[in-house]
Design an enzyme around this catalytic site. Structure first.
Site, PDB file in Angstrom:
ATOM      1  NE  ARG A  78      -1.546  10.447  -8.547  1.00 31.91           N
ATOM      2  CZ  ARG A  78      -2.606   9.654  -8.671  1.00 31.91           C
ATOM      3  NH1 ARG A  78      -3.800  10.163  -8.951  1.00 31.91           N
ATOM      4  NH2 ARG A  78      -2.478   8.354  -8.545  1.00 31.91           N
ATOM      5  CD  GLU A  85       3.068   3.798  -6.615  1.00 34.39           C
ATOM      6  OE1 GLU A  85       3.382   4.700  -7.404  1.00 34.39           O
ATOM      7  OE2 GLU A  85       2.309   3.972  -5.644  1.00 34.39           O
ATOM      8  CG  ASP A 102       1.682   8.311  -1.674  1.00 34.53           C
ATOM      9  OD1 ASP A 102       2.474   9.244  -1.873  1.00 34.53           O
ATOM     10  OD2 ASP A 102       1.008   7.779  -2.572  1.00 34.53           O
ATOM     11  CD  GLU A 105       9.484  12.301  -3.359  1.00 30.63           C
ATOM     12  OE1 GLU A 105      10.320  11.386  -3.308  1.00 30.63           O
ATOM     13  OE2 GLU A 105       8.519  12.280  -4.145  1.00 30.63           O
ATOM     14  CD  GLU A 153      -1.363  11.598  -5.179  1.00 26.83           C
ATOM     15  OE1 GLU A 153      -0.144  11.879  -5.137  1.00 26.83           O
ATOM     16  OE2 GLU A 153      -1.785  10.457  -5.430  1.00 26.83           O
ATOM     17  CD  GLU A 189      -5.080  16.821  10.689  1.00 23.09           C
ATOM     18  OE1 GLU A 189      -4.509  17.921  10.877  1.00 23.09           O
ATOM     19  OE2 GLU A 189      -4.683  15.750  11.203  1.00 23.09           O
TER      20      GLU A 189
HETATM   21  C1  GCU Z   1       1.786   8.456  -5.316  1.00 17.62           C
HETATM   22  C2  GCU Z   1       1.075   8.992  -6.514  1.00 17.62           C
HETATM   23  C3  GCU Z   1       1.624   8.464  -7.796  1.00 17.62           C
HETATM   24  C4  GCU Z   1       3.137   8.644  -7.814  1.00 17.62           C
HETATM   25  C5  GCU Z   1       3.754   8.019  -6.592  1.00 17.62           C
HETATM   26  C6  GCU Z   1       5.239   8.264  -6.461  1.00 17.62           C
HETATM   27  O1  GCU Z   1       1.472   7.116  -5.133  1.00 17.62           O
HETATM   28  O2  GCU Z   1      -0.304   8.683  -6.431  1.00 17.62           O
HETATM   29  O3  GCU Z   1       1.028   9.154  -8.854  1.00 17.62           O
HETATM   30  O4  GCU Z   1       3.684   8.080  -8.954  1.00 17.62           O
HETATM   31  O5  GCU Z   1       3.163   8.579  -5.444  1.00 17.62           O
HETATM   32  O6  GCU Z   1       5.603   9.092  -5.634  1.00 17.62           O
HETATM   33  O7  GCU Z   1       6.021   7.627  -7.126  1.00 17.62           O
END
Ligand code: GCU
Length: 684
Positions: free
Chosen positions: A165, A291, A370, A392, A398, A516
């Site tokens: 990103r 993820e 996100d 955070e 992104e 937006e």
């Molecule tokens: C988003 C992003 C990812 C990243 C993830 C995270 O999903 O697209 O690239 O790894 O956030 O914050 O862990």
């Protein structure tokens, strides 16, 4: 190097002889007491900047504060040690860590006092900022203490040099699976960060792959130490993202079970190794069970088990574990309406509140999904009362135009920080939860994903530097205003021309609403191309496994997250926020589709129907994007040619791509709803 490389630390010779003379009288000699690397930085930064601005190197004094003029600074301890006089009305007793006082009468010395070496450095940058932006330095009585203990930047840099990103070139830390040998650029970055009070940085991606897993091994630690030293001289502690499965991947164990004694012993030994090389090491950032990253769930353990095991290993050395709450099921089925990604962080972490060690901080994204352009605030803020927290944010754009579109994010962050969770009655803001003030938690602060790469201006879009600057200023003091920060950044970066300052500040302040208004409407999010996330694609994620649906069909659009008939997400908020979001009547327009599924004919508070709002805002947003080019052109003469060109190129592209957003969305919703635009504009 030019074209924005200096960022906001653009010191230029003061041309006005009268002004220069006035500054020179006070600033022609200096004494910064102490010997640490940070104090050394403070001294050289001050001397070099004064030399540039005033045209003469200041003289170094070494008296004990009896001088009749000059800049005299140091920690309170160093003043006491050399028995120097401290003016009585400075009230240094309650100066928190990293805080400082700048004190001066119309004549006589300018005093810089701080509790820590970092504070001295921050005082120096503050004083320089006054000179740089043409402010009087006659009588000064400035007192600053950062609201947040941890003011951190996260880098999503990989060791092959790519940045996840990243929209500003390659990593400034890594190349070809090694740490870069030439650290000048890292030093220049550290300098920019220190000038706005950043005190922590994690240099590698939260997705820790094979090579990055090795960063905590002995062949690489000497190089990690060199980078840590560069940052250390600017008062910034280095952190690393670590792989929860390290004991298996680099430790030769066959488990990473946090409750297995071999695993905790391995991490304890690892901590010892790291601190031997990097005594100032800040700690670990951990993305676990998220993820496809490994984590404690594999072993039937929870996240407190995982985080505490690492925390115990780091505790003897004063290290932190920054444990991310971005944990959700990314293998969802779009037919399943009961699983709601927005609920996930709260569902996972709320039950663990109070179970974490006191050197663990939970890092919580501002929104529950996100980093979309519009989301409500994560209900974990206010929901957690016995756990250190770190807010955070995402500076790297992104989902907000990838540094091709102008999008000044400070207003968005301000909304999150000012949001009232009502966790302890009115005034329980997110800012106070994150800092630790709300519940009296020991550690707290703000972290953000950096937008920097090896691009000549650091951030791809030169105006995206305002987001880096703005994040840091807010981390220092979340009460600062978005406009105030924009104006300050503009004055520092572009110099004195008031017309240019006004135009750029206004462009920044308008940019979020512009972006937006041509992208996903009314808080519903996504509608982007899968994978890279740039450009419109309404159904791009609609049938995938990521849980990011808008549920548009011929009857309506939006996600029902109510307790009454939906996923129950609204129930994660305290009253009265819960009621506000639960109720279709009270829910704010801009978040309507985040919380409710409604017909296209639903009337918004603005009086418009949802479908007409979609059309109108897409047309307006596109026009306003085009106007940005005209506004920028109007100040061409006051802008450095290279920066003018870089920004213009991007603004033109933004205007084009806004049209694509407008047309793709309008056509999709016109076809789905079967309802024409009231104004009969072109919809393809
Ligand atoms: C988003 C992003 C990812 C990243 C993830 C995270 O999903 O697209 O690239 O790894 O956030 O914050 O862990």
């Amino acid at each position: 190097r030019n074209g924005g490389y200096e960022g906001w630390l653009r010191y230029t010779h003061i041309e006005d002889a009268y002004k220069r003379e006035a500054y020179s009288v006070r600033c022609s000699q200096l004494q910064i007491m102490g010997e640490s690397p940070v104090i050394h930085t403070a001294r050289t930064e001050l001397a070099a900047a004064l030399d540039t601005m005033l045209g003469a190197k200041p003289r170094e004094m070494n008296g004990t504060g009896g001088e009749s003029f000059g800049i005299i600074g140091g920690t309170i301890d160093s003043f006491t040690r050399c028995e120097a006089r401290i003016p009585e009305d400075c009230h240094l007793d309650e100066l928190g860590e990293d805080g400082y006082v700048i004190q001066a009468e119309e004549t006589g010395p300018i005093w810089l006092f701080a509790a820590s070496d970092n504070g001295v450095l921050y005082a120096v940058y503050h004083l320089l900022r006054l000179l740089q932006t043409d402010q009087p330095i006659g009588k000064l009585s400035i007192r600053e203490t950062p609201v947040n203990g941890l003011r951190m930047l996260d880098h999503w840099d990989n060791m092959d040099g790519t940045i996840e990103r990243g929209y500003a070139g390659n990593s400034i830390f890594f190349r070809d699976n090694r740490i870069v040998a030439d650290r000048d650029r890292i030093r220049d970055y550290a300098r920019l960060l220190a000038s706005v009070g950043i005190n922590a940085v994690a240099i590698n991606n939260v997705n820790v792959h094979r090579e990055e897993t090795k960063l905590i091994t002995e062949p690489l630690l000497p190089d990690v130490a060199k980078v840590a030293d560069v940052f250390g001289a600017y008062g910034i502690r280095l952190y690393l993202s670590v792989n929860f499965a390290s004991p298996i991947e680099i430790g030769g164990l066959d488990t990473a079970d946090p409750l297995h004694p071999d695993v905790s012993a391995w991490w304890r030994a690892k901590a010892k190794d790291i601190y031997r090389y990097v005594p100032t090491f800040g700690g670990y950032v951990v993305k676990a069970d998220s993820e496809f990253r490994p984590g404690p769930f594999t072993y039937g353990r929870n996240h407190a088990d995982g985080a505490n095991m690492l925390a115990d290993a780091l505790a003897p050395f004063g290290g932190h574990v920054i444990w991310r709450c971005f944990v959700y099921n990314c293998l969802q089925d779009w037919r399943d309406r009961s699983t709601d990604r927005a609920r996930a962080a709260y569902d996972h972490f709320k039950p663990l509140d109070g179970q974490f060690r006191d050197n663990v901080l939970l890092q919580i994204k501002n929104g529950p999904m996100d980093f979309q352009v519009r989301e409500p605030v994560s209900p974990l803020f206010g929901g957690l009362s016995r756990t250190n927290q770190l807010l955070e944010l995402q500076i790297t754009q992104e989902y907000t135009g990838q540094q091709r579109h102008l999008c000044y994010l400070v207003p968005q962050w301000k909304e999150a920080l000012d949001f009232d969770t009502f966790a302890r009655g009115e005034g329980s803001t997110v800012a106070s939860a994150a800092s630790g003030a709300l519940f009296g938690t020991k550690l707290g602060g703000m972290a953000a994903v950096s937008n920097v790469g090896d691009d000549s201006c650091w951030t791809g879009h030169p105006l995206a530097q305002a987001n880096l600057f703005g994040f840091a200023r807010l981390a220092w003091n979340p009460a600062l205003g978005a406009e105030e920060i924009a104006a300050e950044w503009t004055a520092m970066t572009f110099g004195a021309d008031p017309e240019a300052q006004r135009v750029i500040t206004d462009m920044l302040l308008d940019s979020l609403t512009i972006y937006e208004s041509y992208t996903a409407p009314l808080g519903v999010g996504w509608m982007v191309n899968p994978g890279h996330h740039y450009g419109p694609n309404v159904d791009g994620y609609e049938y995938s496994k990521w849980g990011t649906y808008h549920f548009a069909d011929c009857n309506g659009i939006g996600v029902d997250r109510t307790v009454r008939s939906g996923t129950g997400y609204t129930g994660q908020y305290a009253l009265p926020q819960y009621e506000r979001y639960e109720s279709l009547e009270q829910c704010p327009d801009e978040l309507l589709l985040f919380f409710h599924h409604v017909p296209y004919t639903h009337k918004l508070k603005s009086g418009k129907t949802v479908i007409q709002h979609i059309y109108d805002t897409r047309f307006e947003g596109t026009e306003r994007a085009a106007m940005l080019v005209t506004r920028w052109d109007s100040i061409k003469r006051s802008i450095d040619a290279e920066i003018y060109r870089l920004v213009r190129e991007r603004l033109v592209q933004q205007a084009e791509h806004a049209k694509e957003w407008r047309d793709v969305l309008n056509t999709y919703f016109c076809r789905k709803s079967g309802i024409a635009d009231e104004l009969g504009r072109t919809i393809y």
